[in-house]
Design an enzyme around this catalytic site. Structure first.
Site, PDB file in Angstrom:
ATOM      1  N   LEU A 163      -8.269   4.950  -2.562  1.00  0.00           N
ATOM      2  CA  LEU A 163      -8.075   4.187  -1.329  1.00  0.00           C
ATOM      3  C   LEU A 163      -8.254   2.707  -1.634  1.00  0.00           C
ATOM      4  CD1 LEU A 163     -10.067   6.422   1.175  1.00  0.00           C
ATOM      5  CD2 LEU A 163      -7.698   6.629   0.415  1.00  0.00           C
ATOM      6  N   ALA A 164      -7.265   2.142  -2.290  1.00  0.00           N
ATOM      7  CA  ALA A 164      -7.352   0.753  -2.741  1.00  0.00           C
ATOM      8  C   ALA A 164      -5.950   0.158  -2.734  1.00  0.00           C
ATOM      9  CB  ALA A 164      -7.959   0.683  -4.133  1.00  0.00           C
ATOM     10  N   GLU A 165      -5.566  -0.391  -1.583  1.00  0.00           N
ATOM     11  CA  GLU A 165      -4.187  -0.859  -1.422  1.00  0.00           C
ATOM     12  C   GLU A 165      -3.803  -1.948  -2.417  1.00  0.00           C
ATOM     13  OE1 GLU A 165      -5.402   1.273   2.165  1.00  0.00           O
ATOM     14  OE2 GLU A 165      -6.316  -0.392   1.058  1.00  0.00           O
ATOM     15  N   ASP A 198       0.239   0.376   8.909  1.00  0.00           N
ATOM     16  CA  ASP A 198       0.619  -1.026   8.829  1.00  0.00           C
ATOM     17  C   ASP A 198      -0.543  -1.944   8.477  1.00  0.00           C
ATOM     18  OD1 ASP A 198      -0.495  -0.580  11.487  1.00  0.00           O
ATOM     19  OD2 ASP A 198       1.561  -0.123  12.087  1.00  0.00           O
ATOM     20  N   TYR A 258      -2.994  -4.850   4.598  1.00  0.00           N
ATOM     21  CA  TYR A 258      -3.489  -6.228   4.470  1.00  0.00           C
ATOM     22  C   TYR A 258      -4.332  -6.468   3.214  1.00  0.00           C
ATOM     23  CZ  TYR A 258      -1.872  -6.568   9.311  1.00  0.00           C
ATOM     24  OH  TYR A 258      -1.114  -6.546  10.459  1.00  0.00           O
ATOM     25  N   HIS A 272      -3.897   0.708  13.352  1.00  0.00           N
ATOM     26  CA  HIS A 272      -2.954   1.804  13.155  1.00  0.00           C
ATOM     27  C   HIS A 272      -1.624   1.537  13.863  1.00  0.00           C
ATOM     28  CE1 HIS A 272      -6.834   3.659  12.297  1.00  0.00           C
ATOM     29  NE2 HIS A 272      -6.204   4.618  11.659  1.00  0.00           N
TER      30      HIS A 272
END
Length: 370
Positions: free
Chosen positions: A92-94, A118, A122, A163
């Protein structure tokens, strides 16, 4: 039909070659049946699978896209078919997800990554703005970044903040990125295939509330058309569409707002008013020609979008149309957008989102008096 290839799962012994090929043949037989009622989710899933079959350099990864098949099941079945080397889960590390995709794209792969929601994208914004968008220019064209960042976006699903953001303006403002957003089932397939084919990075904005919209679509025909277009170098990339013809005013919309605009046009027709609806499809590049041809014909326009109105894509559309169509306009261009507040609680989102009544009110305000 897709060419016969050996998938990663076959190579690992997870799925026998005979089983994989039998499944592919069965899927092809179903698709060959002609138009069927399918969802946008199915169209996107099929587009990913077809792209992976056609090009072994296409990879899919992100949070829960593997065994789960994604929060919205857009990647359902891809890990089973292609193996964990080509469709896999990430931490979980965009920022790490996009950074890894940058490295892969620089070295000959075509990564397709999913941002789970969405606003979850960020943390990866620095990677997207500083590296994804600029690498080609920074290297004087020596390096391309053929990658797609899929972003489920927009409201209408009863979700809470973080979300339901409409974040398209951030990406549209960033030079070096293409920004696509489909509004129909057929465009979901067609535009995702073209995004994956592109040698430039694409932000592929998927309207969440349209995932389960249905339409009669012939997926096999779409696949054949895509293959034929690739052979001759043809593409509909960057082209808007006339979703409904009209003569009195133009409704300009994209992504999740297109069905709302069409509903408003249908309601207006019952009152004797003919409204044309333009589906922008591609925010970047933007199709000035199609949009302005419609406005020059009707003389009036309303721009519709879920995102906040201030400093938005809708603002840019108004500016572009006004600059190019000023002497054709019979009234100032109106906008119907989300309000300039954080996304509201689920029970209040119907007040926030553009609706038919708000659109018709804007149309009524287009100075119809002689």
């Amino acid at each position: 039909m897709s060419p016969t290839i050996t998938t990663s799962s076959e190579a690992n012994g997870n799925v026998s070659a005979a089983t994989a090929r039998a499944a592919a043949s069965a899927a092809a037989a179903v698709e060959a049946a002609g138009p069927q009622s399918i969802t946008m989710a199915k169209a996107l899933n099929t587009a990913l699978a077809d792209a992976m079959h056609a090009d072994p350099t296409v990879l899919v990864f992100g949070e829960d896209v593997g065994l789960l098949g994604g929060v919205f099941r857009i990647t359902d079945g891809l890990t089973k078919t292609f193996g964990e080397q080509r469709c896999f889960d990430t931490p979980l590390a965009e920022s790490g997800i996009v950074g890894m995709a940058v490295g892969m794209a620089m070295n000959g792969m075509r990564p397709v990554v999913e941002m789970q929601f969405d606003a979850f994208a960020y943390p990866a914004f620095e990677q997207i703005v500083s590296h994804v968008a600029k690498m080609h220019n920074r290297t004087k064209g020596a390096l391309k970044l053929p990658m797609v960042i899929r972003v489920p976006y927009g409201g209408g699903i009863g979700g809470v903040e973080h979300h339901c953001d409409s974040s398209e303006a951030y990406y549209a403002h960033t030079a070096g990125l293409k920004v696509f957003t489909p509004a129909t089932v057929a465009d979901g397939y067609r535009m995702l295939r073209e995004a994956i084919d592109s040698d430039d990075p694409v932000m592929f904005m998927e309207p969440k509330k349209l995932y389960w919209s249905k339409d009669m679509v012939d997926l096999e025909d779409l696949k054949a058309r895509h293959s034929a277009n690739r052979k001759v170098g043809a593409s509909s990339e960057g082209r808007a569409a006339v979703a409904r013809s009209g003569t009195d005013a133009t409704l300009i919309a994209y992504g999740p707002s297109v069905p709302t605009a069409l509903a408003a046009a249908a309601a207006a027709a019952e009152e004797g008013r003919s409204l044309e609806v333009i589906d922008v499809r591609s925010i970047v590049p933007f199709d000035d020609e199609t949009v302005c041809a419609s406005v020059r014909k009707t003389g009036r326009a309303v721009v519709i979008a879920e995102a906040h109105g201030f400093a938005s894509v809708s603002s840019e559309i108004v500016a572009r149309v006004q600059e190019r169509c000023f002497h054709y306009l019979a009234a100032p261009i109106r906008r119907v957008t989300g309000f300039d507040v954080p996304y509201p609680a689920p029970k209040l989102e119907h007040y926030y989102l553009p609706g038919v009544d708000r659109i018709l009110d804007a149309v009524d305000d287009l100075q119809w008096e002689n």
